[in-house]
Scaffold this motif. Structure first.
Motif, short mmCIF file in Angstrom:
data_model
loop_
_atom_site.label_atom_id
_atom_site.label_comp_id
_atom_site.label_asym_id
_atom_site.label_seq_id
_atom_site.Cartn_x
_atom_site.Cartn_y
_atom_site.Cartn_z
N HIS A 57 0.80 -1.23 0.00
CA HIS A 57 0.00 0.00 0.00
C HIS A 57 0.84 1.28 0.00
CE1 HIS A 57 0.55 0.37 4.37
NE2 HIS A 57 0.05 1.58 4.27
N ALA A 58 1.88 1.36 0.80
CA ALA A 58 2.64 2.62 0.87
C ALA A 58 3.33 2.97 -0.45
CB ALA A 58 3.64 2.56 2.02
N PRO A 59 4.05 2.03 -1.08
CA PRO A 59 4.65 2.39 -2.37
C PRO A 59 3.61 2.73 -3.43
CG PRO A 59 5.51 0.27 -1.61
CD PRO A 59 4.47 0.70 -0.64
N MET A 60 2.48 2.03 -3.40
CA MET A 60 1.45 2.30 -4.41
C MET A 60 0.78 3.65 -4.17
SD MET A 60 1.40 -0.08 -6.67
CE MET A 60 3.14 0.11 -6.57
N ILE A 61 0.57 4.02 -2.92
CA ILE A 61 0.01 5.34 -2.63
C ILE A 61 0.96 6.41 -3.17
CG2 ILE A 61 -0.46 7.00 -0.77
CD1 ILE A 61 -1.66 4.64 0.80
N TYR A 62 2.25 6.22 -2.95
CA TYR A 62 3.24 7.17 -3.45
C TYR A 62 3.18 7.28 -4.97
CZ TYR A 62 7.70 9.33 -4.51
OH TYR A 62 8.66 10.16 -5.01
N VAL A 63 3.15 6.14 -5.66
CA VAL A 63 3.12 6.14 -7.13
C VAL A 63 1.85 6.81 -7.64
CG1 VAL A 63 2.87 4.63 -9.15
CG2 VAL A 63 4.62 4.14 -7.42
N PHE A 64 0.69 6.43 -7.09
CA PHE A 64 -0.58 6.99 -7.58
C PHE A 64 -0.70 8.48 -7.24
CE2 PHE A 64 -2.08 2.43 -7.07
CZ PHE A 64 -1.90 2.14 -8.41
N ALA A 65 -0.19 8.89 -6.08
CA ALA A 65 -0.22 10.31 -5.73
C ALA A 65 0.69 11.11 -6.65
CB ALA A 65 0.19 10.50 -4.28
N GLU A 66 1.86 10.55 -6.97
CA GLU A 66 2.76 11.23 -7.92
C GLU A 66 2.09 11.39 -9.28
OE1 GLU A 66 5.93 12.62 -8.04
OE2 GLU A 66 5.78 12.61 -5.85
N LEU A 67 1.43 10.35 -9.74
CA LEU A 67 0.73 10.42 -11.03
C LEU A 67 -0.40 11.46 -10.96
CD1 LEU A 67 0.54 6.64 -11.99
CD2 LEU A 67 1.98 8.40 -13.03
N ALA A 68 -1.12 11.49 -9.86
CA ALA A 68 -2.23 12.44 -9.72
C ALA A 68 -1.71 13.88 -9.72
CB ALA A 68 -3.00 12.16 -8.44
N MET A 69 -0.54 14.10 -9.14
CA MET A 69 0.00 15.46 -9.07
C MET A 69 0.48 15.95 -10.44
SD MET A 69 -0.77 16.16 -6.12
CE MET A 69 -0.17 17.82 -6.07
#
Length: 124
Positions: A57-69
């Motif tokens: 979950h933590a790495p995926m949250i980081y990846v998806f948040a980066e993409l969203a930004m």
């Protein structure tokens, strides 16, 4: 806690959340034991996948948040929508990790024959 703007910050907020979560789990477990409460299959499955979800979950949250930004602010979904989308995507990634990596690996490990134990020393 910060999203709800509760006046609990730092260690106090962490303890409040942790104790509340622990009490909820203890209550659900005692209800299940005392009354034979049947856990819905989806929750049992998520329980089986919980370690994979925890790892992913933590790495995926980081990846998806980066993409969203990377989406321009005017085209980005509202904060709550973005929060739930990223949450569900991270959960889904953990479930996929469970099904594709963890479960087959556990199956292979449990199918291996046990290693022979070392001979014990003779006792006089």
């Amino acid at each position: 806690i910060p999203l709800l703007k509760l006046p609990l910050h730092g260690i106090i907020g962490n303890w409040a959340f942790g104790l509340g979560a622990a009490m909820a789990i203890a209550g659900a477990a005692s209800l299940e034991r005392a009354r034979g409460f049947a856990v819905p299959r989806i929750f049992a499955f998520l329980g089986e996948a919980s370690y994979a979800i925890y790892l992913a979950h933590a790495p995926m949250i980081y990846v998806f948040a980066e993409l969203a930004m990377r989406v321009p602010p005017g085209q980005r979904p509202a904060g709550a929508v973005l929060f739930w989308a990223i949450t569900l995507l991270a959960l889904g990634a953990g479930v996929v990790f469970h099904l594709v990596v963890e479960k087959p690996l556990l199956r292979r490990l449990s199918a291996r024959p046990a290693a022979p134990s070392a001979p014990s020393a003779a006792v006089p």
